[in-house]
Design a protein around this motif. Structure first.
Motif, short mmCIF file in Angstrom:
data_model
loop_
_atom_site.label_atom_id
_atom_site.label_comp_id
_atom_site.label_asym_id
_atom_site.label_seq_id
_atom_site.Cartn_x
_atom_site.Cartn_y
_atom_site.Cartn_z
N THR A 1 35.91 66.20 38.80
CA THR A 1 35.33 64.89 38.53
C THR A 1 34.56 64.97 37.21
OG1 THR A 1 33.98 63.09 39.46
CG2 THR A 1 33.21 65.33 39.87
N TRP B 1 30.54 75.48 42.73
CA TRP B 1 30.83 74.48 41.70
C TRP B 1 31.05 75.19 40.37
CZ3 TRP B 1 31.59 69.37 42.56
CH2 TRP B 1 31.17 68.84 43.78
N TYR C 1 33.70 68.72 36.50
CA TYR C 1 33.11 69.57 37.52
C TYR C 1 34.10 69.75 38.67
CZ TYR C 1 28.58 69.58 35.25
OH TYR C 1 27.55 69.79 34.36
N TYR C 2 34.27 71.01 39.07
CA TYR C 2 35.20 71.36 40.13
C TYR C 2 34.46 72.04 41.27
CZ TYR C 2 38.67 70.94 36.37
OH TYR C 2 39.44 70.49 35.34
N CYS C 3 34.88 71.76 42.50
CA CYS C 3 34.39 72.58 43.60
C CYS C 3 35.49 73.55 43.99
CB CYS C 3 33.91 71.75 44.78
SG CYS C 3 35.17 70.87 45.67
N LEU D 1 27.01 65.00 42.97
CA LEU D 1 28.43 65.16 43.22
C LEU D 1 28.65 65.58 44.67
CD1 LEU D 1 29.58 67.11 40.04
CD2 LEU D 1 29.25 64.65 40.35
N SER D 2 29.76 65.13 45.21
CA SER D 2 30.16 65.52 46.56
C SER D 2 31.53 66.17 46.51
CB SER D 2 30.22 64.30 47.49
OG SER D 2 28.97 63.67 47.59
N CYS D 3 31.76 67.06 47.43
CA CYS D 3 33.07 67.70 47.58
C CYS D 3 33.40 67.69 49.06
CB CYS D 3 33.04 69.11 47.02
SG CYS D 3 34.56 70.05 47.32
N GLU E 1 36.56 66.12 44.99
CA GLU E 1 35.25 65.83 44.41
C GLU E 1 35.08 64.34 44.16
OE1 GLU E 1 36.83 69.68 42.44
OE2 GLU E 1 37.57 67.69 42.98
N SER E 2 33.84 63.90 44.18
CA SER E 2 33.51 62.52 43.84
C SER E 2 32.08 62.48 43.33
CB SER E 2 33.68 61.60 45.04
OG SER E 2 32.80 61.98 46.09
N THR F 1 31.25 68.82 53.91
CA THR F 1 30.95 68.39 52.54
C THR F 1 29.92 69.31 51.90
OG1 THR F 1 31.41 66.09 53.14
CG2 THR F 1 30.19 66.45 51.11
#
Length: 123
Positions: A117, A36, A95-97, A20-22, A6-7, A79
């Protein structure tokens, strides 16, 4: 096997937005249902939303974020995204993916998880 990273987390004022991106490594990303989750201090991890691997990318959201958060995916870039608008202090969490292959959107059961993240929303 898939690895998730994640970012995009950070500090934002109430009412603001973050995306957010994963990023997923490994093959066959398009066959993974993605989700998420978030975990606030002292609270259990909770489901935020998910996007199905099939069905045109159907999505499902927790009531607490419905209408404010949007999940999308770019299979060409491996992504998944979480666009968060109208953020509230209570959205503050890690936050987690998560990913599960060929499954429907679940609010609990995923096989692979990212490291998370931090998102902090100030009042």
């Amino acid at each position: 096997q898939v690895q998730l990273a994640e970012s995009g987390g950070g500090l934002v004022q109430a009412g603001g937005s973050l995306r957010l991106s994963c990023a997923a490594s490994g093959r066959s990303f398009s066959t993974y249902t993605m989700a998420w989750f978030r975990q606030a201090p002292g609270k259990e991890r909770e489901f935020v939303g998910g996007i199905w691997w099939s069905g045109g990318g159907a999505t499902y959201y927790a009531d607490s974020v419905k209408g404010r958060f949007t999940i999308s995916r770019d299979n060409a870039k491996n992504t998944v995204f979480l666009q968060m608008n109208s953020l509230k202090p209570e959205d503050t969490a890690v936050y987690y993916c998560a990913a599960r292959r060929l499954g429907v959107i679940s609010t609990k059961e995923y096989d692979f998880w990212g490291q998370g993240t931090q998102v902090t929303v100030s009042s």
